[in-house]
Design an enzyme around this catalytic site. Structure first.
Site, short mmCIF file in Angstrom:
data_model
loop_
_atom_site.label_atom_id
_atom_site.label_comp_id
_atom_site.label_asym_id
_atom_site.label_seq_id
_atom_site.Cartn_x
_atom_site.Cartn_y
_atom_site.Cartn_z
N CYS A 11 0.80 -1.23 0.00
CA CYS A 11 0.00 0.00 0.00
C CYS A 11 0.84 1.29 0.00
O CYS A 11 1.43 1.62 -1.01
CB CYS A 11 -0.99 -0.05 1.15
SG CYS A 11 -2.41 1.02 0.93
N ARG A 40 -12.75 5.64 -0.95
CA ARG A 40 -11.87 4.69 -0.28
C ARG A 40 -12.17 3.29 -0.79
O ARG A 40 -13.33 2.87 -0.84
CB ARG A 40 -12.14 4.79 1.23
CG ARG A 40 -10.94 4.56 2.02
CD ARG A 40 -10.74 5.34 3.25
NE ARG A 40 -9.59 6.23 3.03
CZ ARG A 40 -8.33 5.84 2.98
NH1 ARG A 40 -8.00 4.59 3.10
NH2 ARG A 40 -7.37 6.72 2.78
N HIS A 90 -2.96 -5.73 2.54
CA HIS A 90 -2.65 -5.86 3.97
C HIS A 90 -3.24 -7.18 4.41
O HIS A 90 -3.72 -7.96 3.62
CB HIS A 90 -3.34 -4.73 4.76
CG HIS A 90 -2.98 -3.35 4.38
ND1 HIS A 90 -1.81 -2.77 4.77
CD2 HIS A 90 -3.65 -2.40 3.69
CE1 HIS A 90 -1.79 -1.51 4.33
NE2 HIS A 90 -2.88 -1.27 3.66
#
Ligand code: GLN
Length: 254
Positions: free
Chosen positions: A100, A142, A204
């Site tokens: 990320c 997002r 993640h």
């Protein structure tokens, strides 16, 4: 094969600033799976103010972080020349995993939006290291949730949370194709980037505990380069990992 006298030095890039959503679990998984084969592991933090020279570590890990941390880290990568030195190592085949925010800073640039919490009314362009042929621009939504992709390393699963949209240059090779989730930009169905033995992605989760096949690939690749011979690790009992993966994939309908 007896790996007793082998050791693995992992350079944890900016681990004090970039370590969100369990990213440190990646270095723990590397340690755990290497120890299970009698391989010693040392994790060396490489951050603002610490020294780094070529040859200090055998592989790199770089986690994700908020835009504010990314500003400081981007400056340091350029100013301290760590970025240049890391790139030199990647060119030689040293393995790297970046997630990320770390992935974004190893591309050409990250254009952060003034809507992000960056403490500025101006859009900020964070210079990257140009290791991956990719660039990132802040989006206004997002991209958050579970992600699964098809890759050379079988299905990879993880969790993503980013507003930055990463676009690969034509020569950029994606890590995989999105089965569920958003990936690099939520538009082209691609996730991550692979350059030599460096992998950048938005996963993640942590990524390596959830994908032990990728974790073992990193250990094998790193040791093979370090000891200049083809290292094959013996299999571990991955009963729990295999079942957890199957359960995760079933839950997200794959
Ligand atoms: N700030 C970046 C984004 O939202 C990176 C976030 C992260 O590393 N999770 O795109």
């Amino acid at each position: 094969m007896n790996h007793k006298y082998m050791n693995l030095k992992i350079g944890y890039l900016y681990g004090d600033l970039m370590n969100i959503y369990g990213d440190t679990g990646n270095s723990i998984a590397l340690k755990h799976r290497a120890h299970a084969r009698n391989i010693d592991v040392e994790v060396k933090m490489i951050t603002i103010g610490s020294s780094y020279k070529v040859g200090d570590v055998d592989m790199f890990f770089f986690g994700g972080g908020q835009d504010e941390s990314q500003i400081a880290v981007s400056r340091d990568l350029i100013k301290s020349k760590k970025g240049e030195l890391i790139k030199e190592e990647i060119e030689k085949g040293i393995p790297l995993l970046a997630i990320c925010g770390g992935y974004q800073l190893l591309g050409e640039y990250y254009q952060a939006s003034r809507k992000q919490e960056v403490g500025s009314s101006q859009d900020i362009r964070l210079e990257g290291v140009s290791l991956f042929p990719a660039y990132t621009e802040a989006g206004d939504t997002r991209m958050i949730g579970n992600i699964a992709i098809e890759s050379e390393w079988d299905k990879l699963i993880g969790f993503e949370n980013h507003s930055g949209k990463t676009y690969l240059r034509p020569e950029g090779k994606a890590l995989g194709t999105v089965l569920k989730g958003f990936g690099n930009n939520g538009e082209d169905g691609k996730e991550g980037c692979v350059y030599k033995n460096a992998i950048g992605c938005y996963m993640h989760g942590s990524l390596l505990p959830k994908n032990p096949q990728l974790c073992d690939w990193f250990i094998e690749k790193t040791l093979s380069i370090k000891y200049n011979k083809d290292i094959k690790l013996e299999k571990l009992n991955d009963f729990f990992e295999i079942n957890a993966r199957a359960d995760f994939l079933a839950k997200i309908g794959i």
